[in-house]
Design a protein around this motif. Structure first.
Motif, PDB file in Angstrom:
ATOM      1  N   LEU A   1       0.482  -1.385  -6.329  1.00 20.61           N
ATOM      2  CA  LEU A   1       0.211  -0.883  -4.983  1.00 20.61           C
ATOM      3  C   LEU A   1      -1.238  -0.427  -4.836  1.00 20.61           C
ATOM      4  O   LEU A   1      -1.802   0.162  -5.755  1.00 20.61           O
ATOM      5  CB  LEU A   1       1.125   0.304  -4.664  1.00 20.61           C
ATOM      6  N   ARG A   2      -1.816  -0.703  -3.679  1.00 20.87           N
ATOM      7  CA  ARG A   2      -3.126  -0.162  -3.338  1.00 20.87           C
ATOM      8  C   ARG A   2      -2.909   1.263  -2.822  1.00 20.87           C
ATOM      9  O   ARG A   2      -1.937   1.530  -2.120  1.00 20.87           O
ATOM     10  CB  ARG A   2      -3.799  -1.038  -2.282  1.00 20.87           C
ATOM     11  N   VAL A   3      -3.821   2.153  -3.152  1.00 22.64           N
ATOM     12  CA  VAL A   3      -3.676   3.575  -2.818  1.00 22.64           C
ATOM     13  C   VAL A   3      -4.624   3.961  -1.688  1.00 22.64           C
ATOM     14  O   VAL A   3      -5.814   3.654  -1.728  1.00 22.64           O
ATOM     15  CB  VAL A   3      -3.956   4.441  -4.067  1.00 22.64           C
ATOM     16  N   LEU A   4      -4.062   4.657  -0.700  1.00 19.21           N
ATOM     17  CA  LEU A   4      -4.851   5.226   0.392  1.00 19.21           C
ATOM     18  C   LEU A   4      -4.714   6.746   0.292  1.00 19.21           C
ATOM     19  O   LEU A   4      -3.688   7.307   0.684  1.00 19.21           O
ATOM     20  CB  LEU A   4      -4.336   4.713   1.738  1.00 19.21           C
ATOM     21  N   PRO A   5      -5.720   7.418  -0.275  1.00 19.77           N
ATOM     22  CA  PRO A   5      -5.611   8.858  -0.529  1.00 19.77           C
ATOM     23  C   PRO A   5      -6.015   9.718   0.670  1.00 19.77           C
ATOM     24  O   PRO A   5      -7.050  10.379   0.663  1.00 19.77           O
ATOM     25  CB  PRO A   5      -6.549   9.052  -1.723  1.00 19.77           C
TER      26      PRO A   5
ATOM     27  N   GLU B   1       0.832  -1.195   0.000  1.00 22.59           N
ATOM     28  CA  GLU B   1       0.000   0.000   0.000  1.00 22.59           C
ATOM     29  C   GLU B   1       0.867   1.244   0.000  1.00 22.59           C
ATOM     30  O   GLU B   1       1.953   1.264   0.578  1.00 22.59           O
ATOM     31  CB  GLU B   1      -0.897   0.048   1.248  1.00 22.59           C
ATOM     32  N   ILE B   2       0.342   2.275  -0.654  1.00 19.33           N
ATOM     33  CA  ILE B   2       0.987   3.586  -0.613  1.00 19.33           C
ATOM     34  C   ILE B   2      -0.066   4.581  -0.135  1.00 19.33           C
ATOM     35  O   ILE B   2      -1.144   4.687  -0.719  1.00 19.33           O
ATOM     36  CB  ILE B   2       1.606   3.971  -1.976  1.00 19.33           C
ATOM     37  N   ALA B   3       0.238   5.241   0.969  1.00 24.35           N
ATOM     38  CA  ALA B   3      -0.667   6.225   1.546  1.00 24.35           C
ATOM     39  C   ALA B   3      -0.149   7.617   1.202  1.00 24.35           C
ATOM     40  O   ALA B   3       0.962   7.984   1.597  1.00 24.35           O
ATOM     41  CB  ALA B   3      -0.740   6.042   3.061  1.00 24.35           C
ATOM     42  N   PHE B   4      -0.940   8.357   0.448  1.00 27.17           N
ATOM     43  CA  PHE B   4      -0.571   9.731   0.115  1.00 27.17           C
ATOM     44  C   PHE B   4      -1.079  10.640   1.226  1.00 27.17           C
ATOM     45  O   PHE B   4      -2.267  10.621   1.556  1.00 27.17           O
ATOM     46  CB  PHE B   4      -1.130  10.132  -1.246  1.00 27.17           C
ATOM     47  N   ILE B   5      -0.162  11.425   1.811  1.00 30.80           N
ATOM     48  CA  ILE B   5      -0.521  12.205   2.991  1.00 30.80           C
ATOM     49  C   ILE B   5      -0.492  13.718   2.771  1.00 30.80           C
ATOM     50  O   ILE B   5      -1.139  14.449   3.513  1.00 30.80           O
ATOM     51  CB  ILE B   5       0.359  11.819   4.194  1.00 30.80           C
ATOM     52  N   HIS B   6       0.257  14.185   1.791  1.00 27.06           N
ATOM     53  CA  HIS B   6       0.319  15.632   1.563  1.00 27.06           C
ATOM     54  C   HIS B   6       0.827  15.902   0.152  1.00 27.06           C
ATOM     55  O   HIS B   6       1.785  15.269  -0.289  1.00 27.06           O
ATOM     56  CB  HIS B   6       1.259  16.284   2.581  1.00 27.06           C
ATOM     57  N   THR B   7       0.191  16.841  -0.520  1.00 26.86           N
ATOM     58  CA  THR B   7       0.608  17.265  -1.860  1.00 26.86           C
ATOM     59  C   THR B   7       0.701  18.777  -1.869  1.00 26.86           C
ATOM     60  O   THR B   7      -0.145  19.455  -1.289  1.00 26.86           O
ATOM     61  CB  THR B   7      -0.401  16.786  -2.926  1.00 26.86           C
ATOM     62  N   GLU B   8       1.727  19.265  -2.546  1.00 27.61           N
ATOM     63  CA  GLU B   8       1.948  20.713  -2.571  1.00 27.61           C
ATOM     64  C   GLU B   8       2.586  21.115  -3.900  1.00 27.61           C
ATOM     65  O   GLU B   8       3.483  20.441  -4.381  1.00 27.61           O
ATOM     66  CB  GLU B   8       2.891  21.050  -1.420  1.00 27.61           C
ATOM     67  N   ILE B   9       2.103  22.223  -4.463  1.00 32.30           N
ATOM     68  CA  ILE B   9       2.709  22.819  -5.652  1.00 32.30           C
ATOM     69  C   ILE B   9       3.213  24.203  -5.246  1.00 32.30           C
ATOM     70  O   ILE B   9       2.479  24.983  -4.637  1.00 32.30           O
ATOM     71  CB  ILE B   9       1.703  22.938  -6.823  1.00 32.30           C
TER      72      ILE B   9
END
Length: 104
Positions: A71-75, A37-45
């Motif tokens: 990978l399973r995604v945890l957004p 699994e891949i957990a995305f926790i923060h995105t920034e531009i």
């Protein structure tokens, strides 16, 4: 030069590189990786690159990479979660039993 999404595992994040020579970090998506699994926790531009569609390119790049790696995604990140919500062809990456938790 076209923007490029690159995984930086040593930083636990993907970066999107842009600018005239394609070497400036225009943004990133932080993640935590664990057992398939891949957990995305923060995105920034970076504000200097706002309004160029780089957030969408970054989201597509990280999700395409997750798919290619199985990978399973945890957004958890609101941006990635919202992007998946607007692009249902990526919903299958989120485990079905956890989609309601993310409003998908």
């Amino acid at each position: 030069m076209e923007p490029q999404v690159t995984d930086r595992p040593e930083k636990s994040r993907y970066e999107i590189l842009a600018g005239d020579d394609g070497t400036e970090t225009a943004g990133f998506a932080e993640y935590r990786l664990s057992e398939g699994e891949i957990a995305f926790i923060h995105t920034e531009i970076d504000s200097r690159f706002a309004g160029r569609g780089l957030g969408g390119l970054l989201a597509r790049g990280v999700l395409d990479d997750a798919r290619s790696r199985g990978l399973r995604v945890l957004p958890y990140c609101p941006f990635i979660r919202g992007w998946v919500g607007k692009h249902p062809e990526y919903t299958d990456l989120v485990p079905e039993t956890r989609r309601a938790r993310f409003g998908l």
